[in-house]
Design a protein around this motif. Structure first.
Motif, PDB file in Angstrom:
ATOM      1  N   ASN A  37       0.902  -1.213  -0.168  1.00  0.00           N
ATOM      2  CA  ASN A  37      -0.083   0.165   0.062  1.00  0.00           C
ATOM      3  C   ASN A  37       0.715   1.291  -0.097  1.00  0.00           C
ATOM      4  OD1 ASN A  37      -2.498  -1.496   0.054  1.00  0.00           O
ATOM      5  ND2 ASN A  37      -2.287  -1.676   2.322  1.00  0.00           N
ATOM      6  N   ILE A  38       0.579   2.226  -0.823  1.00  0.00           N
ATOM      7  CA  ILE A  38       1.168   3.555  -0.708  1.00  0.00           C
ATOM      8  C   ILE A  38      -0.043   4.396  -0.487  1.00  0.00           C
ATOM      9  CG2 ILE A  38       2.391   5.211  -2.232  1.00  0.00           C
ATOM     10  CD1 ILE A  38       3.628   2.457  -2.270  1.00  0.00           C
ATOM     11  N   ARG A  39       0.675   5.315   0.419  1.00  0.00           N
ATOM     12  CA  ARG A  39      -0.367   6.230   1.419  1.00  0.00           C
ATOM     13  C   ARG A  39      -0.021   7.782   1.135  1.00  0.00           C
ATOM     14  NH1 ARG A  39      -3.028   2.970   4.667  1.00  0.00           N
ATOM     15  NH2 ARG A  39      -2.395   0.971   5.022  1.00  0.00           N
ATOM     16  N   THR A  40      -0.947   8.418   1.522  1.00  0.00           N
ATOM     17  CA  THR A  40      -0.832  10.061   1.327  1.00  0.00           C
ATOM     18  C   THR A  40      -0.371  10.547   2.371  1.00  0.00           C
ATOM     19  OG1 THR A  40      -3.176  10.379   2.276  1.00  0.00           O
ATOM     20  CG2 THR A  40      -2.954  10.054   0.035  1.00  0.00           C
ATOM     21  N   ALA A  41      -0.005   9.897   3.695  1.00  0.00           N
ATOM     22  CA  ALA A  41       0.639  10.310   4.858  1.00  0.00           C
ATOM     23  C   ALA A  41       1.252   9.093   5.675  1.00  0.00           C
ATOM     24  CB  ALA A  41      -0.630  11.012   5.747  1.00  0.00           C
ATOM     25  N   PRO A  42       2.356   9.385   6.339  1.00  0.00           N
ATOM     26  CA  PRO A  42       2.768   8.299   7.139  1.00  0.00           C
ATOM     27  C   PRO A  42       2.048   7.578   8.090  1.00  0.00           C
ATOM     28  CG  PRO A  42       3.818  10.301   7.888  1.00  0.00           C
ATOM     29  CD  PRO A  42       2.636  10.573   6.592  1.00  0.00           C
ATOM     30  N   GLU A  43       0.757   7.213   7.786  1.00  0.00           N
ATOM     31  CA  GLU A  43      -0.208   6.729   8.834  1.00  0.00           C
ATOM     32  C   GLU A  43      -0.969   5.598   8.271  1.00  0.00           C
ATOM     33  OE1 GLU A  43      -2.914   9.822   9.675  1.00  0.00           O
ATOM     34  OE2 GLU A  43      -1.307  11.187  10.373  1.00  0.00           O
ATOM     35  N   LEU A  44      -1.142   4.408   9.185  1.00  0.00           N
ATOM     36  CA  LEU A  44      -1.803   3.169   8.810  1.00  0.00           C
ATOM     37  C   LEU A  44      -3.423   3.235   8.935  1.00  0.00           C
ATOM     38  CD1 LEU A  44       0.573   0.372  10.263  1.00  0.00           C
ATOM     39  CD2 LEU A  44       0.285   1.163   7.749  1.00  0.00           C
ATOM     40  N   THR A  45      -4.070   4.228   8.219  1.00  0.00           N
ATOM     41  CA  THR A  45      -5.317   4.425   8.272  1.00  0.00           C
ATOM     42  C   THR A  45      -5.954   3.932   6.906  1.00  0.00           C
ATOM     43  OG1 THR A  45      -5.404   6.475   7.707  1.00  0.00           O
ATOM     44  CG2 THR A  45      -5.001   5.945  10.053  1.00  0.00           C
ATOM     45  N   ASP A  46      -7.193   3.805   6.732  1.00  0.00           N
ATOM     46  CA  ASP A  46      -8.042   3.735   5.466  1.00  0.00           C
ATOM     47  C   ASP A  46      -8.133   4.883   4.719  1.00  0.00           C
ATOM     48  OD1 ASP A  46      -8.501   0.972   6.116  1.00  0.00           O
ATOM     49  OD2 ASP A  46     -10.808   1.163   6.752  1.00  0.00           O
ATOM     50  N   GLN A  47      -8.090   6.072   5.543  1.00  0.00           N
ATOM     51  CA  GLN A  47      -8.196   7.302   4.818  1.00  0.00           C
ATOM     52  C   GLN A  47      -6.796   7.883   3.994  1.00  0.00           C
ATOM     53  OE1 GLN A  47      -9.083   6.798   8.043  1.00  0.00           O
ATOM     54  NE2 GLN A  47     -11.405   6.711   7.573  1.00  0.00           N
ATOM     55  N   THR A  48      -5.754   7.163   4.503  1.00  0.00           N
ATOM     56  CA  THR A  48      -4.657   7.296   4.044  1.00  0.00           C
ATOM     57  C   THR A  48      -4.186   6.741   2.570  1.00  0.00           C
ATOM     58  OG1 THR A  48      -2.930   6.083   5.415  1.00  0.00           O
ATOM     59  CG2 THR A  48      -3.485   8.152   6.049  1.00  0.00           C
ATOM     60  N   LYS A  49      -4.830   5.691   2.421  1.00  0.00           N
ATOM     61  CA  LYS A  49      -4.385   4.689   1.394  1.00  0.00           C
ATOM     62  C   LYS A  49      -4.712   5.254   0.036  1.00  0.00           C
ATOM     63  CE  LYS A  49      -5.454   0.216  -0.564  1.00  0.00           C
ATOM     64  NZ  LYS A  49      -6.543  -1.176  -0.410  1.00  0.00           N
ATOM     65  N   LEU A  50      -3.454   5.384  -0.668  1.00  0.00           N
ATOM     66  CA  LEU A  50      -3.587   6.120  -2.216  1.00  0.00           C
ATOM     67  C   LEU A  50      -3.902   5.057  -3.166  1.00  0.00           C
ATOM     68  CD1 LEU A  50      -3.298   8.839  -3.791  1.00  0.00           C
ATOM     69  CD2 LEU A  50      -0.963   8.342  -3.650  1.00  0.00           C
ATOM     70  N   PHE A  51      -3.026   3.885  -3.420  1.00  0.00           N
ATOM     71  CA  PHE A  51      -3.304   3.167  -4.077  1.00  0.00           C
ATOM     72  C   PHE A  51      -2.281   1.827  -3.785  1.00  0.00           C
ATOM     73  CE2 PHE A  51       0.397   5.406  -5.585  1.00  0.00           C
ATOM     74  CZ  PHE A  51       1.395   4.778  -5.878  1.00  0.00           C
ATOM     75  N   THR A  52      -2.579   0.650  -4.490  1.00  0.00           N
ATOM     76  CA  THR A  52      -1.751  -0.434  -4.077  1.00  0.00           C
ATOM     77  C   THR A  52      -0.847  -1.176  -5.204  1.00  0.00           C
ATOM     78  OG1 THR A  52      -3.623  -1.091  -2.573  1.00  0.00           O
ATOM     79  CG2 THR A  52      -1.804  -2.802  -3.254  1.00  0.00           C
ATOM     80  N   TYR A  53       0.472  -1.184  -4.938  1.00  0.00           N
ATOM     81  CA  TYR A  53       1.303  -2.235  -5.910  1.00  0.00           C
ATOM     82  C   TYR A  53       0.975  -3.492  -5.994  1.00  0.00           C
ATOM     83  CZ  TYR A  53       4.324   1.915  -6.891  1.00  0.00           C
ATOM     84  OH  TYR A  53       4.997   3.242  -7.253  1.00  0.00           O
ATOM     85  N   PRO A  54       0.030  -4.025  -6.863  1.00  0.00           N
ATOM     86  CA  PRO A  54      -0.019  -5.469  -6.863  1.00  0.00           C
ATOM     87  C   PRO A  54       0.958  -6.346  -6.956  1.00  0.00           C
ATOM     88  CG  PRO A  54      -0.964  -4.484  -8.903  1.00  0.00           C
ATOM     89  CD  PRO A  54      -0.347  -3.380  -8.077  1.00  0.00           C
ATOM     90  N   LYS A  55       2.069  -5.835  -7.563  1.00  0.00           N
ATOM     91  CA  LYS A  55       3.110  -6.617  -7.900  1.00  0.00           C
ATOM     92  C   LYS A  55       4.685  -6.365  -7.190  1.00  0.00           C
ATOM     93  CE  LYS A  55       1.435  -7.473 -12.656  1.00  0.00           C
ATOM     94  NZ  LYS A  55       1.907  -7.476 -13.954  1.00  0.00           N
ATOM     95  N   THR A  56       5.564  -7.028  -7.134  1.00  0.00           N
ATOM     96  CA  THR A  56       6.699  -6.446  -6.420  1.00  0.00           C
ATOM     97  C   THR A  56       7.645  -6.070  -7.582  1.00  0.00           C
ATOM     98  OG1 THR A  56       8.728  -7.381  -5.089  1.00  0.00           O
ATOM     99  CG2 THR A  56       7.934  -8.780  -6.906  1.00  0.00           C
ATOM    100  N   ASP A  57       8.712  -5.447  -7.211  1.00  0.00           N
ATOM    101  CA  ASP A  57       9.728  -4.773  -8.045  1.00  0.00           C
ATOM    102  C   ASP A  57       9.358  -3.695  -8.639  1.00  0.00           C
ATOM    103  OD1 ASP A  57      11.787  -6.772  -7.238  1.00  0.00           O
ATOM    104  OD2 ASP A  57      11.456  -8.117  -8.600  1.00  0.00           O
ATOM    105  N   MET A  58       8.644  -2.754  -8.102  1.00  0.00           N
ATOM    106  CA  MET A  58       8.133  -1.511  -8.604  1.00  0.00           C
ATOM    107  C   MET A  58       9.283  -0.217  -8.279  1.00  0.00           C
ATOM    108  SD  MET A  58       5.116  -2.047 -10.162  1.00  0.00           S
ATOM    109  CE  MET A  58       6.087  -3.739 -10.517  1.00  0.00           C
ATOM    110  N   PRO A  59      10.139   0.245  -9.125  1.00  0.00           N
ATOM    111  CA  PRO A  59      10.921   1.214  -8.815  1.00  0.00           C
ATOM    112  C   PRO A  59      10.161   2.637  -8.551  1.00  0.00           C
ATOM    113  CG  PRO A  59      11.252   0.265 -10.962  1.00  0.00           C
ATOM    114  CD  PRO A  59       9.956  -0.154 -10.676  1.00  0.00           C
TER     115      PRO A  59
END
Length: 675
Positions: free
Chosen positions: A611-633
């Motif tokens: 999960n990539i977030r809009t802020a350094p917080e583990l909340t549903d509101q901060t989730k921006l998008f998800t990298y479904p695969k590994t090895d993303m530069p």
């Protein structure tokens, strides 16, 4: 049968005084023709001065043959006189080749394209070869017979060429290929010099066999050419079986013992030392070596699958060296880039390291740059390009090997260095330090350098005036700001795909990037301006399919390689990403090296579902998008402090333009970039 006319009589009279087709002449055991499947046909044409070798004494039977080379062969075979009224806009410069083209054009054997070009240096496909051969029969007025086509790939033959193919098949000028008990024609497959010799040989034999006796005006009783006896059919080859084999000192496979089943052969292989598991005369299991991709009857590409062989996640062009890892009865396990994949046995040839005569490699030049030498096994030739700066631990004068361009091994297989090329792994959501004016000046300077380095080339003559890249800097910086894609990255790809804006596709269609042009289905999309072409690249390809994490071809927003990045789904060339990045490196070097000197820190994700977030917080509101695969530069902008104990990292988001985002540092590896 052939109808009588003056041209036919002249041709037949010449045919009677040349050596009989099939007289191969003296065999030189040290040349590169001996042992070739078409050796007899090649030597027959050489003996008649229809075909020639190269200056170094080689023939190059496996070299691909171009349209102009094949047309010249037909013209020379039929002794066609040049028709000076026949011209194309892209004629070669040498007089002899022009005469051959004009001879073939005058006979109606070649017609060119609607835009007035002949495209002489394009590789000729099997179906286009069939067209020229059928027209040669038409020129000599052969009332040609036709065969019913029963190929498994009939649908792949251009419908306008079906008649041409059927005539060739009837006379066995071009035959199909038997694979897995099915016949294929492989119409799009590029032809080689050896194959060209074979079909020209069969064309001449067909003409002889179909020729009526031509009365001599002075001696009407003179007999015609007698028919040649039919050759006996070759005996059927024995059915291939599994076995255990080894290689002779000459590099030939010797099958020592055969077995009725795969499992029996596998047991014997496991109990042997230094042996290979075989099927027929091919290796299907070994300890170490390469898996060299080979074309299938219907495609020049090899798909790489997941372990269940249900989904292909990438593809590579034929003659690609993959790292062999293991194999079973159904598939071969390989390394592609930095990833593990599986390919069909029918799509690869397994070659142990011990019998490899040559392979692709890396070295360091006098300027400390990494040179990638790409070896083409099928042609026994190589081409090189500069990938970027070399890792410090690699030394000049040594040869190194790498499967991903970042981890390097010596000749003994020991890892000696790890270093990533900056421009190959730099995400597209970055910004170059150069202005539009600097980019435009670079383009002009580089085009002038190209013309100076190629003084005899018509392609680069006045390139600084004619190239489609001229004046593109302003638009590149505009889309960099508005669309969030690095201007130098776009320019580098344009240089790589369009011969610096001088390719026919660029000049005629304003297509700098080969958009909608595919290996097995070439197309030409026309754009009103090159600016429209740039916009299409970003709006319909990169910003739609490749950069967004949920895009259908999302494998990381960098050039990358076949493991991750654009290269996974953008191009069949496994080194496309490295080559494009090499252009970007050379642009930066020519402009003073500001981008590499001020390099961004690049990391790569190490897990799926991140999960990539809009802020350094583990909340549903901060989730921006998800990298479904590994090895993303990702571009790392620094560390960040959040509400939890997680070591947060600030990055540049792949979603949106110039947006920052946050990710757990536990799942990001900082890449050691070479500078």
């Amino acid at each position: 049968m052939i109808k009588s006319n003056i041209a036919v009589k002249l041709f037949l009279s010449l045919l009677l005084i040349v050596p009989l087709i099939g007289s191969a002449g003296q065999v030189n055991a040290e040349d590169d023709i001996t042992g070739h499947p078409m050796e007899e046909q090649i030597r027959a044409l050489i003996s008649q001065d229809i075909m020639k070798g190269y200056d170094d004494g080689s023939f190059g039977a496996y070299d691909k043959i171009s349209r102009v080379q094949f047309a010249s062969l037909i013209s020379r075979s039929l002794n066609l006189e040049p028709d000076t009224t026949q011209n194309f806009s892209d004629m070669p410069s040498d007089e002899e080749t022009i005469n051959r083209i004009q001879g073939a054009a005058g006979a109606g054997i070649i017609t060119g394209y609607q835009d007035g070009t002949f495209r002489p240096y394009q590789q000729i496909s099997r179906e286009h070869m069939a067209v020229m051969l059928k027209r040669a029969l038409d020129y000599l007025q052969v009332d040609a017979e036709r065969a019913t086509l029963r190929f498994a790939d009939n649908d792949l033959i251009n419908k306008d060429y079906l008649e041409h193919v059927s005539v060739n098949v009837y006379y066995k000028i071009i035959n199909g290929k038997t694979i897995n008990n099915q016949q294929y024609f492989a119409p799009k497959e590029a032809s080689t010099r050896g194959q060209a010799a074979k079909v020209i040989y069969e064309l001449l034999n067909t003409i002889k066999a179909e020729t009526e006796p031509v009365p001599d005006e002075e001696d009407p009783e003179k007999p015609g050419t007698p028919e040649e006896p039919e050759e006996p059919e070759e005996p059927a080859k024995p059915e291939a079986r599994y076995g255990i084999g080894s290689f002779t000192a000459a590099g030939e496979m010797f099958v020592e013992r055969e077995y009725a089943t795969y499992n029996e052969a596998l047991s014997a292989y496991k109990g042997s030392s230094g042996k290979y598991l075989t099927f027929g005369e091919s290796v299907i299991k070994m300890n170490t070596g390469i898996a060299l991709t080979v074309p299938s009857p219907t495609s020049s590409l090899t798909n790489v699958y997941n372990e269940s062989m249900t989904s292909a996640w990438t593809y590579v062009v034929n003659d690609t060296e993959l790292r062999y890892l293991d194999a079973d009865q159904d598939k071969v396990k390989v390394q592609v880039g930095n990833k593990i994949g599986y390919v069909k046995h029918s799509n690869v040839k397994l070659i142990p390291f011990s019998v490899l005569e040559d392979r692709s490699s890396y070295s360091v030049n006098a300027s400390g740059e990494l040179v990638h030498r790409v070896y083409m096994n099928s042609r026994d030739s190589a081409a090189s390009y500069i990938a970027g700066p070399a890792p410090d631990s690699l030394v000049q004068g040594q040869t190194y090997y790498s499967w991903d361009g970042a981890t390097f091994y010596d000749a003994n297989g020991r890892q000696v260095a790890e270093g990533y090329q900056y421009f190959q792994h730099l995400p597209a959501r970055s910004t170059t330090n150069y202005t539009a004016e600097e980019i435009d000046q670079y383009i002009i300077d580089e085009l002038k350098r190209l013309e100076e380095r190629n003084p005899n080339s018509t392609v680069y003559k006045d390139a600084y005036k004619r190239s489609k890249l001229v004046g593109l800097g302003k638009h590149l910086k505009k889309v960099e700001k508005e669309e969030g894609v690095n201007a130098l990255m776009i320019l580098a790809l344009a240089q790589h795909e369009s011969a610096y804006g001088m390719s026919e596709r660029a000049q005629t269609y304003n297509n700098l990037f080969g958009l909608r042009v595919y290996d097995d289905n070439p197309a030409n999309d026309y754009f009103e301006t090159v600016q429209d072409n740039v916009d299409e690249l970003l709006n319909e390809f990169w910003n739609k399919n490749y950069i967004p994490p949920t895009g259908p071809h999302a494998n990381g927003a960098a050039f990358g390689h076949k493991g991750y990045g654009f290269n996974v789904k953008y191009a069949s060339d496994p080194y496309w990403g490295s080559k494009a990045a090499g252009h970007m490196y050379r642009i930066d070097k020519a402009l003073g090296g500001k981008d590499l000197k001020n390099a961004e820190q690049i990391g790569i994700t190490t897990t799926t579902g991140l999960n990539i977030r809009t802020a350094p917080e583990l909340t549903d509101q901060t989730k921006l998008f998800t990298y479904p695969k590994t090895d993303m530069p990702v571009i790392i902008k620094g560390e960040a402090t959040g509400a939890s104990d997680i070591p947060w990292v600030k990055i540049i988001s792949d979603v949106g333009v110039n947006k920052e985002a946050y990710v757990s540092g536990h799942y990001v590896k900082v890449l050691p970039i070479v500078k």
